[in-house]
Design an enzyme around this catalytic site. Structure first.
Site, PDB file in Angstrom:
ATOM      1  N   TYR A  37       0.828  -1.218   0.000  1.00 55.86           N
ATOM      2  CA  TYR A  37       0.000   0.000   0.000  1.00 55.86           C
ATOM      3  C   TYR A  37       0.858   1.262   0.000  1.00 55.86           C
ATOM      4  CZ  TYR A  37      -3.839  -3.077   1.598  1.00 55.86           C
ATOM      5  OH  TYR A  37      -4.777  -4.067   1.730  1.00 55.86           O
ATOM      6  N   GLN A  63      -7.520 -13.373   5.679  1.00 51.34           N
ATOM      7  CA  GLN A  63      -8.162 -12.177   5.142  1.00 51.34           C
ATOM      8  C   GLN A  63      -8.509 -12.381   3.670  1.00 51.34           C
ATOM      9  OE1 GLN A  63      -6.927  -7.561   4.273  1.00 51.34           O
ATOM     10  NE2 GLN A  63      -6.433  -8.347   6.306  1.00 51.34           N
ATOM     11  N   SER A 113     -12.811  -5.225   1.575  1.00 49.14           N
ATOM     12  CA  SER A 113     -13.844  -4.755   0.639  1.00 49.14           C
ATOM     13  C   SER A 113     -15.221  -5.260   1.051  1.00 49.14           C
ATOM     14  CB  SER A 113     -13.516  -5.202  -0.795  1.00 49.14           C
ATOM     15  OG  SER A 113     -12.327  -4.639  -1.248  1.00 49.14           O
ATOM     16  N   GLY A 125     -17.952  -4.382  -1.183  1.00 57.43           N
ATOM     17  CA  GLY A 125     -17.765  -4.682  -2.600  1.00 57.43           C
ATOM     18  C   GLY A 125     -17.437  -3.446  -3.408  1.00 57.43           C
ATOM     19  N   SER A 164      -3.639 -14.402   3.680  1.00 55.20           N
ATOM     20  CA  SER A 164      -4.606 -13.606   2.940  1.00 55.20           C
ATOM     21  C   SER A 164      -4.743 -14.148   1.527  1.00 55.20           C
ATOM     22  CB  SER A 164      -4.158 -12.135   2.898  1.00 55.20           C
ATOM     23  OG  SER A 164      -5.110 -11.325   2.253  1.00 55.20           O
ATOM     24  N   LYS A 178     -12.888   0.471   4.238  1.00 56.96           N
ATOM     25  CA  LYS A 178     -12.095   1.688   4.057  1.00 56.96           C
ATOM     26  C   LYS A 178     -13.018   2.899   4.175  1.00 56.96           C
ATOM     27  CE  LYS A 178     -10.805   3.203  -0.027  1.00 56.96           C
ATOM     28  NZ  LYS A 178     -10.152   3.348  -1.345  1.00 56.96           N
TER      29      LYS A 178
END
Length: 270
Positions: free
Chosen positions: A43, A155, A182, A185, A133, A225
């Protein structure tokens, strides 16, 4: 660390640009009441996430901090995994994280090459827990059989259009967390009429309904987020939204499937 130690609603921090925003966003999120922050090496915002934690009035020991390394192409060689882990800690400005994930089981990943570095980080106190993940059940089996350290979390993307029934059941059976990234979505789940109907019934937002649906599953947490205080407050309020059996059945009846994060290197595409 006991399973109930993970705050079930956290802040996801991925963005394509303006990575500096996460210094202020993280500080705001902690002020609002979040106590779980998720980031990753790829990130390119770990330094800002760490600074945001230091800027806040919340003590570091009261913040659950997770990060991820071993992306599809970062770092480039298995022998660099230990250095990559140290790099995450350096950028975050911490001696240890609460949870360290293998970001993808692709690229350089092989359980025999990568997982020993994660176990070493655990033994050295650099991470309090180990996670994975974007794994499949078969890859989870392989990793769990290899690891001497208990798997704490897995994750994956999860929301009403991608309910991940098999991986949820796997987490429940093996007593680890499934952490939903997410969980809205990227907005697609909010357009589902079923979600909108339940939101209208409860005088809630579709985002709150989507999050409440995710959190209605045992052993499941979510890391939406958000970059504005308003959205952070709305997301956090989803913890108090109680969906009844009829609501859950309505959302579970959605038969459309949609995956936002679907790279060729995702193991479900092999």
């Amino acid at each position: 660390m006991p399973l109930d130690s993970l705050p079930r609603l956290g802040l996801g921090t991925y963005s394509d640009d303006n990575r500096e925003q996460w210094r202020g966003n993280v500080s705001t999120a902690l002020d609002v009441g979040f106590r779980h922050v998720d980031t990753a090496q790829v990130y390119e915002n770990e330094q800002y996430v760490g600074q945001g934690i230091r800027d806040s009035d919340v003590d570091r020991e009261d913040v659950w901090l997770s990060t991820k390394t071993v992306h599809h192409d970062v770092p480039p060689e298995p022998e660099q995994v230990s250095d990559a882990i140290d790099g995450c800690l350096d950028r975050l400005g911490v001696d240890a994280v609460d949870l360290l994930y293998v970001h993808w089981p692709s690229g350089i990943y092989s359980h025999e090459d990568v997982l020993p570095a994660f176990e070493a980080a655990y033994e050295e106190g650099k991470t309090r827990n180990i996670g994975l993940s974007n794994f499949t059940p078969e890859l989870l089996d392989e990793a769990r059989e290899f690891l001497d350290v208990p798997l704490f979390a897995h994750q994956v993307e999860m929301h009403p259009l991608l309910p991940q029934e098999e991986l949820v059941e796997y987490a429940q059976e093996h007593d680890h967390w499934l952490v939903a990234y997410s969980p809205l979505g990227k907005g697609a789940a909010l357009e589902a009429p079923e979600v909108q109907d339940v939101a209208e019934k409860h005088d809630a937002t579709p985002a709150q309904v989507s999050l409440a649906w995710v959190l209605s599953h045992d052993n499941v947490a979510a890391i939406p987020k958000a970059s504005s205080r308003e959205h952070m407050e709305q997301n956090l309020a989803a913890r108090d939204l109680e969906l009844d059996e009829e609501d859950i059945e309505r959302i579970d009846s959605i038969d459309r499937r949609h995956r936002e994060i679907d790279p060729d290197h995702g193991p479900w595409n092999w």
